[in-house]
Design a protein around this motif. Sequence first.
Motif, PDB file in Angstrom:
ATOM      1  N   TRP A 126       0.844  -1.200   0.000  1.00 14.15           N
ATOM      2  CA  TRP A 126       0.000   0.000   0.000  1.00 14.15           C
ATOM      3  C   TRP A 126       0.878   1.248   0.000  1.00 14.15           C
ATOM      4  O   TRP A 126       0.637   2.184  -0.771  1.00 14.15           O
ATOM      5  N   LEU A 127       1.886   1.284   0.864  1.00 15.16           N
ATOM      6  CA  LEU A 127       2.766   2.446   0.921  1.00 15.16           C
ATOM      7  C   LEU A 127       3.515   2.636  -0.394  1.00 15.16           C
ATOM      8  O   LEU A 127       3.758   3.782  -0.815  1.00 15.16           O
ATOM      9  N   GLN A 128       3.896   1.546  -1.032  1.00 15.93           N
ATOM     10  CA  GLN A 128       4.581   1.652  -2.311  1.00 15.93           C
ATOM     11  C   GLN A 128       3.706   2.350  -3.338  1.00 15.93           C
ATOM     12  O   GLN A 128       4.189   3.113  -4.176  1.00 15.93           O
ATOM     13  N   ARG A 129       2.415   2.130  -3.249  1.00 14.69           N
ATOM     14  CA  ARG A 129       1.493   2.703  -4.227  1.00 14.69           C
ATOM     15  C   ARG A 129       0.937   4.058  -3.798  1.00 14.69           C
ATOM     16  O   ARG A 129       0.799   4.961  -4.620  1.00 14.69           O
ATOM     17  N   TYR A 130       0.634   4.215  -2.498  1.00 14.84           N
ATOM     18  CA  TYR A 130      -0.103   5.400  -2.065  1.00 14.84           C
ATOM     19  C   TYR A 130       0.556   6.171  -0.914  1.00 14.84           C
ATOM     20  O   TYR A 130      -0.004   7.169  -0.450  1.00 14.84           O
ATOM     21  N   ALA A 234     -10.992   4.659 -10.668  1.00 18.29           N
ATOM     22  CA  ALA A 234     -10.093   5.720 -11.111  1.00 18.29           C
ATOM     23  C   ALA A 234     -10.092   6.887 -10.122  1.00 18.29           C
ATOM     24  O   ALA A 234      -9.038   7.467  -9.823  1.00 18.29           O
ATOM     25  N   GLY A 235     -11.265   7.220  -9.597  1.00 15.87           N
ATOM     26  CA  GLY A 235     -11.363   8.337  -8.662  1.00 15.87           C
ATOM     27  C   GLY A 235     -10.628   8.069  -7.370  1.00 15.87           C
ATOM     28  O   GLY A 235      -9.942   8.953  -6.836  1.00 15.87           O
ATOM     29  N   LEU A 240      -6.059   9.258  -3.915  1.00 12.64           N
ATOM     30  CA  LEU A 240      -4.988   8.796  -3.041  1.00 12.64           C
ATOM     31  C   LEU A 240      -3.620   9.250  -3.536  1.00 12.64           C
ATOM     32  O   LEU A 240      -2.725   9.565  -2.739  1.00 12.64           O
ATOM     33  N   ARG A 241      -3.432   9.309  -4.849  1.00  9.14           N
ATOM     34  CA  ARG A 241      -2.159   9.780  -5.388  1.00  9.14           C
ATOM     35  C   ARG A 241      -1.990  11.286  -5.146  1.00  9.14           C
ATOM     36  O   ARG A 241      -0.889  11.755  -4.840  1.00  9.14           O
ATOM     37  N   LEU A 247       1.012  15.362   0.802  1.00  8.05           N
ATOM     38  CA  LEU A 247       1.667  15.061   2.076  1.00  8.05           C
ATOM     39  C   LEU A 247       3.186  15.097   1.961  1.00  8.05           C
ATOM     40  O   LEU A 247       3.879  15.370   2.953  1.00  8.05           O
ATOM     41  N   ARG A 248       3.700  14.822   0.783  1.00  9.42           N
ATOM     42  CA  ARG A 248       5.151  14.836   0.605  1.00  9.42           C
ATOM     43  C   ARG A 248       5.735  16.208   0.917  1.00  9.42           C
ATOM     44  O   ARG A 248       6.884  16.332   1.368  1.00  9.42           O
ATOM     45  N   PHE A 249       4.939  17.241   0.697  1.00 16.03           N
ATOM     46  CA  PHE A 249       5.409  18.606   0.918  1.00 16.03           C
ATOM     47  C   PHE A 249       4.818  19.232   2.179  1.00 16.03           C
ATOM     48  O   PHE A 249       4.986  20.417   2.425  1.00 16.03           O
TER      49      PHE A 249
END
Length: 301
Positions: A126-130, A234-235, A240-241, A247-249
Amino acid sequence: MRGRFDNLHRINALDPARDFEEIHRLTLFHEFPWDMRLAFNLAFNRSFAVPRVARLLVATGEILRTPRKRADDTGIIMYEILLNGLDSARGRLALRRLNDAHRGFDLDNGDSVYVLAALVVVPMRWLQRYGWRSPADHEREAAAAYYREVGRRMGVRDIPSGYAAFAEYLDAYEPEHLRHTPEAERIEHVTRDLLRGRIPGPLRGAADALIGALYDEPLRRAYAVPRPPLWARAGLHLTLRIRARALRFARPRAEPLFANGIRAKSYPDGYDLARVGAATGGPAAAPSAHGSARTPAAGGA
């Protein structure tokens, strides 16, 4: 001010073979609390689709009668062990509660290894993807070492060693053992409300479609859940992406998950760890003077 990657630098400076508890605590309580808790839900859901597990859970009955309490009990026990440490007084008490919940049941060792594998592999994938960043190799190996040790203390045999071995076990086990049964379908129906609670309020009207999108095709077949429409799949993926990118920033968490104690809806006034799961009619979903203190009671795993 702490930097976004300070915890990752700390993780990479540790030894996953020796410091696996500290690394896994940083991963779960500091770096990815929302993601890890949701992924644990999905990991346990996979174990419910194993026919022997599903039959046992339906036969014992509690998951059908009180799914919220059962999930809360499982979550409390599992989080208490990690939060306090395997060798702490409170961690040992939580492990005893976990073993007590399984005592008297003829559990298949292969199924128990599979539950451990799901707890290791499903969250990391999950973490690898989202996740807002990919999990580090140290985090994967620490998760594997941690659940290997939990399983060993539960008497589980032939536990894989290392993340790659856990992933290989899970991928080989599922095609043969993850399949539809009436019991699995009943469990999915009663536990679906727990996942609905993870859906943000404005999206609750589309909760069932989004939950179906959280499942992969093998799990949908096992639970007889129809393939959700493209807009839901798709939504969900896009949302999630976008969340991960934002969150990365973002600033890192000011304090870890459960900094003020573990809280659960089933225990609004707090819980006595020595009695958590005491009324359980069957095993918890893990492989599904200190200890008696009442504790502010998070939702289940």
